[in-house]
Scaffold this active site. Structure first.
Site, PDB file in Angstrom:
ATOM      1  N   ARG A  38      43.897 -15.697  11.611  1.00 55.33           N
ATOM      2  CA  ARG A  38      44.642 -16.798  11.004  1.00 55.33           C
ATOM      3  C   ARG A  38      46.156 -16.551  11.012  1.00 55.33           C
ATOM      4  O   ARG A  38      46.946 -17.477  11.180  1.00 55.33           O
ATOM      5  CB  ARG A  38      44.148 -17.018   9.569  1.00 55.33           C
ATOM      6  N   HIS A  42      48.979 -19.205  12.190  1.00 60.29           N
ATOM      7  CA  HIS A  42      50.052 -19.672  11.297  1.00 60.29           C
ATOM      8  C   HIS A  42      51.430 -19.231  11.774  1.00 60.29           C
ATOM      9  O   HIS A  42      52.429 -19.856  11.440  1.00 60.29           O
ATOM     10  CB  HIS A  42      49.784 -19.204   9.862  1.00 60.29           C
ATOM     11  N   VAL A  46      54.607 -22.369  13.734  1.00 56.16           N
ATOM     12  CA  VAL A  46      55.906 -22.518  13.080  1.00 56.16           C
ATOM     13  C   VAL A  46      56.955 -21.719  13.858  1.00 56.16           C
ATOM     14  O   VAL A  46      56.875 -20.490  13.923  1.00 56.16           O
ATOM     15  CB  VAL A  46      55.840 -22.007  11.623  1.00 56.16           C
ATOM     16  N   ASP A  50      56.531 -15.959  16.981  1.00 52.83           N
ATOM     17  CA  ASP A  50      57.722 -15.109  16.890  1.00 52.83           C
ATOM     18  C   ASP A  50      57.680 -14.185  15.669  1.00 52.83           C
ATOM     19  O   ASP A  50      58.709 -13.647  15.269  1.00 52.83           O
ATOM     20  CB  ASP A  50      58.987 -15.985  16.820  1.00 52.83           C
ATOM     21  N   ASN A  67      50.334 -20.864   3.007  1.00 54.98           N
ATOM     22  CA  ASN A  67      50.258 -19.397   3.071  1.00 54.98           C
ATOM     23  C   ASN A  67      50.230 -18.694   1.722  1.00 54.98           C
ATOM     24  O   ASN A  67      49.642 -17.623   1.602  1.00 54.98           O
ATOM     25  CB  ASN A  67      51.462 -18.862   3.870  1.00 54.98           C
ATOM     26  N   HIS A 166      36.898 -21.007  12.266  1.00 53.83           N
ATOM     27  CA  HIS A 166      36.274 -21.026  10.933  1.00 53.83           C
ATOM     28  C   HIS A 166      34.820 -20.576  10.984  1.00 53.83           C
ATOM     29  O   HIS A 166      34.074 -20.812  10.045  1.00 53.83           O
ATOM     30  CB  HIS A 166      36.395 -22.422  10.314  1.00 53.83           C
ATOM     31  N   THR A 167      34.418 -19.924  12.036  1.00 53.69           N
ATOM     32  CA  THR A 167      33.109 -19.281  12.074  1.00 53.69           C
ATOM     33  C   THR A 167      33.151 -17.933  11.348  1.00 53.69           C
ATOM     34  O   THR A 167      32.125 -17.324  11.080  1.00 53.69           O
ATOM     35  CB  THR A 167      32.628 -19.092  13.542  1.00 53.69           C
ATOM     36  N   ASP A 220      30.369 -16.466  16.114  1.00 52.73           N
ATOM     37  CA  ASP A 220      29.323 -17.123  16.892  1.00 52.73           C
ATOM     38  C   ASP A 220      29.557 -18.627  16.857  1.00 52.73           C
ATOM     39  O   ASP A 220      30.618 -19.080  16.429  1.00 52.73           O
ATOM     40  CB  ASP A 220      27.948 -16.753  16.307  1.00 52.73           C
TER      41      ASP A 220
HETATM   42  C1  HEM Z   1      42.370 -27.600  12.343  1.00 49.63           C
HETATM   43  C2  HEM Z   1      43.141 -27.453  11.299  1.00 49.63           C
HETATM   44  C3  HEM Z   1      42.946 -26.338  10.307  1.00 49.63           C
HETATM   45  C4  HEM Z   1      42.948 -26.473   8.956  1.00 49.63           C
HETATM   46  C5  HEM Z   1      43.150 -27.760   8.175  1.00 49.63           C
HETATM   47  C6  HEM Z   1      42.704 -25.172   8.396  1.00 49.63           C
HETATM   48  C7  HEM Z   1      42.653 -24.897   7.051  1.00 49.63           C
HETATM   49  C8  HEM Z   1      42.270 -23.687   6.499  1.00 49.63           C
HETATM   50  C9  HEM Z   1      42.127 -23.436   5.091  1.00 49.63           C
HETATM   51  C10 HEM Z   1      42.415 -24.445   3.982  1.00 49.63           C
HETATM   52  C11 HEM Z   1      41.701 -22.172   4.940  1.00 49.63           C
HETATM   53  C12 HEM Z   1      41.380 -21.453   3.630  1.00 49.63           C
HETATM   54  C13 HEM Z   1      42.647 -20.902   3.019  1.00 49.63           C
HETATM   55  C14 HEM Z   1      42.456 -20.406   1.606  1.00 49.63           C
HETATM   56  O1  HEM Z   1      41.440 -20.641   0.991  1.00 49.63           O
HETATM   57  O2  HEM Z   1      43.382 -19.757   1.107  1.00 49.63           O
HETATM   58  C15 HEM Z   1      41.583 -21.596   6.258  1.00 49.63           C
HETATM   59  C16 HEM Z   1      41.152 -20.315   6.527  1.00 49.63           C
HETATM   60  C17 HEM Z   1      41.015 -19.803   7.790  1.00 49.63           C
HETATM   61  N1  HEM Z   1      41.433 -20.399   8.970  1.00 49.63           N
HETATM   62 FE1  HEM Z   1      41.942 -22.337   9.198  1.00 49.63          FE
HETATM   63  N2  HEM Z   1      42.554 -24.261   9.405  1.00 49.63           N
HETATM   64  C18 HEM Z   1      42.698 -24.931  10.594  1.00 49.63           C
HETATM   65  C19 HEM Z   1      42.678 -24.368  11.861  1.00 49.63           C
HETATM   66  C20 HEM Z   1      42.483 -23.030  12.107  1.00 49.63           C
HETATM   67  C21 HEM Z   1      42.680 -22.388  13.391  1.00 49.63           C
HETATM   68  C22 HEM Z   1      43.231 -23.073  14.626  1.00 49.63           C
HETATM   69  C23 HEM Z   1      42.336 -21.076  13.241  1.00 49.63           C
HETATM   70  C24 HEM Z   1      42.355 -19.956  14.254  1.00 49.63           C
HETATM   71  C25 HEM Z   1      42.045 -20.123  15.513  1.00 49.63           C
HETATM   72  C26 HEM Z   1      41.911 -20.906  11.865  1.00 49.63           C
HETATM   73  C27 HEM Z   1      41.439 -19.736  11.328  1.00 49.63           C
HETATM   74  C28 HEM Z   1      41.153 -19.545   9.991  1.00 49.63           C
HETATM   75  C29 HEM Z   1      40.482 -18.362   9.489  1.00 49.63           C
HETATM   76  C30 HEM Z   1      39.925 -17.227  10.326  1.00 49.63           C
HETATM   77  C31 HEM Z   1      40.408 -18.520   8.087  1.00 49.63           C
HETATM   78  C32 HEM Z   1      39.839 -17.521   7.084  1.00 49.63           C
HETATM   79  C33 HEM Z   1      40.898 -16.513   6.690  1.00 49.63           C
HETATM   80  C34 HEM Z   1      40.440 -15.427   5.741  1.00 49.63           C
HETATM   81  O3  HEM Z   1      39.259 -15.363   5.380  1.00 49.63           O
HETATM   82  O4  HEM Z   1      41.300 -14.640   5.336  1.00 49.63           O
HETATM   83  N3  HEM Z   1      42.046 -22.087  11.204  1.00 49.63           N
HETATM   84  N4  HEM Z   1      41.949 -22.542   7.194  1.00 49.63           N
HETATM   85 CA   LIG Z   2      56.372 -18.338  14.044  1.00 46.66          CA
END
Ligand code: HEM
Ligand SMILES: [Ca+2]
Length: 297
Positions: A38, A42, A46, A50, A67, A166-167, A220
């Site tokens: 993630r 992020h 932005v 970088d 964040n 999100h897997t 997966d």
């Molecule tokens: C499509 C739009 C996306 C939205 C709206 C979104 C939103 C979120 C949100 C709300 C969380 C939970 C944050 C929290 O509870 O503090 C999250 C976690 C996460 N996101 Fe996304 N996300 C998106 C796309 C992505 C992409 C493109 C990736 C990577 C390729 C990604 C990877 C992750 C991962 C791995 C987590 C878990 C992080 C952890 O457990 O520490 N997400 N995301």
């Molecule tokens: Ca950046």
């Protein structure tokens, strides 16, 4: 132009060093794979890839809404950077470390790998306003999310394949509580009641639920299978497939990925390479930060 052999002579052991450190970090805490993946996302959305997200300071990206109390793994990045510095001082950027760590996190969680391209340099500013506007939020419409991806050159296939990130990992109650009351009809009923119990009181906002209930830590395609059975966690997950937001394109991609892991991984890898190429600083732009948290003095 980023290349896969950028550090071939200046830091020949780079990939081995990062792999070893990521492995250690995931062994200490499985979730770290998700957190590192993630961070790269992020960062790249932005000001490009970088390492702007790594800069300390309450006016920087770390304190932007998507964040704050959420992005994690900064200590692990420090550890990787310090091992890399011991082997090859002053040559490897923090932005490249994030790209390699994200790639390795996916592989070490059971996913496939891809050739990571390198040569990014580190930015001099952290853009909090930019983070607040460029990063997609969990309650945004598919149209809005798609527009934010388009702003950085990514298309609808990238939206769906990268959402497959999100897997792995977890989300806090406050990021999906909008679906719990009134109960969102696009969520499976038993999952709904479990989440309502978990996120029962207003003080439960920071409790977490796994994105993928079948296999929290495995990279997966269960994420997509979940969407077919109304078990997506965030609104932004389920809208890729549900009647209230999905398009024919997102639905058919979700369906294809749900029964074809190799296709998902091929598209995911391709999208990660595209994401890793968002506006990199190259040549003499930016710098090679000594400490990922601060610009060089
Ligand atoms: C499509 C739009 C996306 C939205 C709206 C979104 C939103 C979120 C949100 C709300 C969380 C939970 C944050 C929290 O509870 O503090 C999250 C976690 C996460 N996101 Fe996304 N996300 C998106 C796309 C992505 C992409 C493109 C990736 C990577 C390729 C990604 C990877 C992750 C991962 C791995 C987590 C878990 C992080 C952890 O457990 O520490 N997400 N995301
Ligand atoms: Ca950046």
């Amino acid at each position: 132009q980023l290349t896969s052999d950028f550090y071939k002579t200046t830091c020949p052991n780079l990939l081995r060093i990062v792999r070893g450190e990521v492995q250690k970090a995931i062994k200490a805490e499985t979730r770290m794979a998700a957190s590192l993946l993630r961070l790269h996302f992020h960062d790249c959305f932005v000001n490009g890839c970088d390492a702007s997200i790594l800069l300390d300071g309450s006016d920087g990206e770390k304190f932007a809404f998507p964040n704050v109390n959420s992005a994690r793994g900064f200590e692990v990045v420090d550890q990787i950077k310090s091992s890399v510095e011991s082997a090859c001082s002053g040559v490897v950027s923090c932005a490249d470390i994030l790209a390699i760590a994200a790639r390795d996190s996916v592989l070490l969680s059971g996913g496939k790998t891809w050739p990571v391209v390198l040569g990014r340099r580190d930015g001099l500013v952290s853009n909090q306003t930019g983070a607040n506007s460029a990063l997609p939020g969990p309650t945004e419409t598919l149209g809005n999310i798609t527009a934010k991806f388009a702003n950085v050159g990514l298309n609808i296939t990238d939206v769906v394949s990268l959402s497959g990130g999100h897997t792995i990992g977890q989300a806090r109650c406050i990021t999906f509580s909008n679906r719990l009351s009134p109960a969102d009809s696009t969520m499976d009923a038993s999952m709904m009641s479990e989440l309502q119990t978990l996120c029962n009181s207003s003080s439960d906002g920071n409790k977490t639920a796994p994105f993928d209930r079948n296999s929290v830590d495995a990279f997966d395609n269960h994420y997509f299978q979940n969407l077919l059975s109304a078990k997506g966690l965030l609104s932004s997950d389920q809208i890729l497939f549900s009647s209230d937001g999905a398009t024919t394109t997102t639905k058919s991609l979700v369906q294809s990925y749900s029964n074809n892991f190799d296709l998902f991984m091929a598209d995911f890898a391709n999208s990660m390479i595209k994401m890793g190429n968002i506006s990199p600083l190259t040549g003499s732009s930016g710098e090679i930060r000594k400490n990922c948290r601060v610009v060089n003095s």
